[in-house]
Design a protein around this motif. Structure first.
Motif, PDB file in Angstrom:
ATOM      1  N   LYS A   1       0.854  -1.184   0.000  1.00  0.00           N
ATOM      2  CA  LYS A   1       0.000   0.000   0.000  1.00  0.00           C
ATOM      3  C   LYS A   1       0.886   1.230   0.000  1.00  0.00           C
ATOM      4  O   LYS A   1       1.973   1.229   0.575  1.00  0.00           O
ATOM      5  CB  LYS A   1      -0.884   0.009   1.238  1.00  0.00           C
ATOM      6  CG  LYS A   1      -1.895  -1.112   1.274  1.00  0.00           C
ATOM      7  CD  LYS A   1      -2.727  -1.002   2.518  1.00  0.00           C
ATOM      8  CE  LYS A   1      -3.742  -2.133   2.556  1.00  0.00           C
ATOM      9  NZ  LYS A   1      -4.569  -2.080   3.764  1.00  0.00           N
ATOM     10  N   SER A   2       0.390   2.268  -0.595  1.00  0.00           N
ATOM     11  CA  SER A   2       1.162   3.509  -0.589  1.00  0.00           C
ATOM     12  C   SER A   2       1.043   4.141   0.789  1.00  0.00           C
ATOM     13  O   SER A   2       0.161   3.813   1.588  1.00  0.00           O
ATOM     14  CB  SER A   2       0.647   4.469  -1.663  1.00  0.00           C
ATOM     15  OG  SER A   2      -0.654   4.912  -1.303  1.00  0.00           O
ATOM     16  N   ALA A   3       1.881   5.089   1.082  1.00  0.00           N
ATOM     17  CA  ALA A   3       1.875   5.752   2.385  1.00  0.00           C
ATOM     18  C   ALA A   3       0.564   6.500   2.606  1.00  0.00           C
ATOM     19  O   ALA A   3       0.045   6.558   3.728  1.00  0.00           O
ATOM     20  CB  ALA A   3       3.056   6.708   2.476  1.00  0.00           C
ATOM     21  N   ALA A   4      -0.022   7.058   1.553  1.00  0.00           N
ATOM     22  CA  ALA A   4      -1.289   7.781   1.675  1.00  0.00           C
ATOM     23  C   ALA A   4      -2.410   6.816   2.056  1.00  0.00           C
ATOM     24  O   ALA A   4      -3.264   7.145   2.900  1.00  0.00           O
ATOM     25  CB  ALA A   4      -1.615   8.496   0.371  1.00  0.00           C
ATOM     26  N   ASP A   5      -2.416   5.602   1.463  1.00  0.00           N
ATOM     27  CA  ASP A   5      -3.441   4.612   1.795  1.00  0.00           C
ATOM     28  C   ASP A   5      -3.314   4.163   3.247  1.00  0.00           C
ATOM     29  O   ASP A   5      -4.310   3.999   3.949  1.00  0.00           O
ATOM     30  CB  ASP A   5      -3.343   3.393   0.872  1.00  0.00           C
ATOM     31  CG  ASP A   5      -3.694   3.727  -0.578  1.00  0.00           C
ATOM     32  OD1 ASP A   5      -4.364   4.757  -0.799  1.00  0.00           O
ATOM     33  OD2 ASP A   5      -3.289   2.945  -1.466  1.00  0.00           O
ATOM     34  N   VAL A   6      -2.099   3.985   3.717  1.00  0.00           N
ATOM     35  CA  VAL A   6      -1.867   3.566   5.099  1.00  0.00           C
ATOM     36  C   VAL A   6      -2.329   4.652   6.054  1.00  0.00           C
ATOM     37  O   VAL A   6      -2.988   4.383   7.073  1.00  0.00           O
ATOM     38  CB  VAL A   6      -0.372   3.215   5.318  1.00  0.00           C
ATOM     39  CG1 VAL A   6      -0.091   2.984   6.785  1.00  0.00           C
ATOM     40  CG2 VAL A   6       0.010   1.999   4.495  1.00  0.00           C
TER      41      VAL A   6
END
Length: 103
Positions: A87-92
């Motif tokens: 997952k990208s950092a934004a999704d996390v």
């Protein structure tokens, strides 16, 4: 005159004994040096032999055979390959904020 002859005789004997002792020590050191040189040659030969063995054992075919035989490893196939999506950092961060809101 007799004393002078006696002193000279003692000096010659002392000099002769010192010369014999020096030659003996020189021969002993030379023998030790030859032994050390022979041991050095033996170790160098052994080192070269081990380097050749190491190169022979490090071939990709031998490594693959050892992995298959000793470690029971097998080559990968698409049937046993599992792909992982990160997952990208934004999704996390979004998932974490949603969890925080629910609590």
């Amino acid at each position: 005159m007799g004393r002078l002859n006696f002193l000279l005789l003692l000096a010659v004997l002392a000099s002769a004994l010192y010369l014999v002792q020096t030659q003996y020590e020189s021969r002993r050191l030379y023998v030790e040096l030859e032994k050390a040189a022979a041991q050095s040659r033996k170790i160098e030969t052994e080192s070269e032999r081990l380097q050749v063995e190491k190169r022979a054992e490090a071939t990709p075919l031998k490594i693959e055979k050892l992995a298959r035989d000793r470690l029971q490893m097998r080559t990968t196939t698409p049937a046993i390959t599992e792909y992982v999506k990160y997952k990208s950092a934004a999704d996390v961060a979004a998932a974490a904020s949603q969890r925080a809101q629910h609590e």
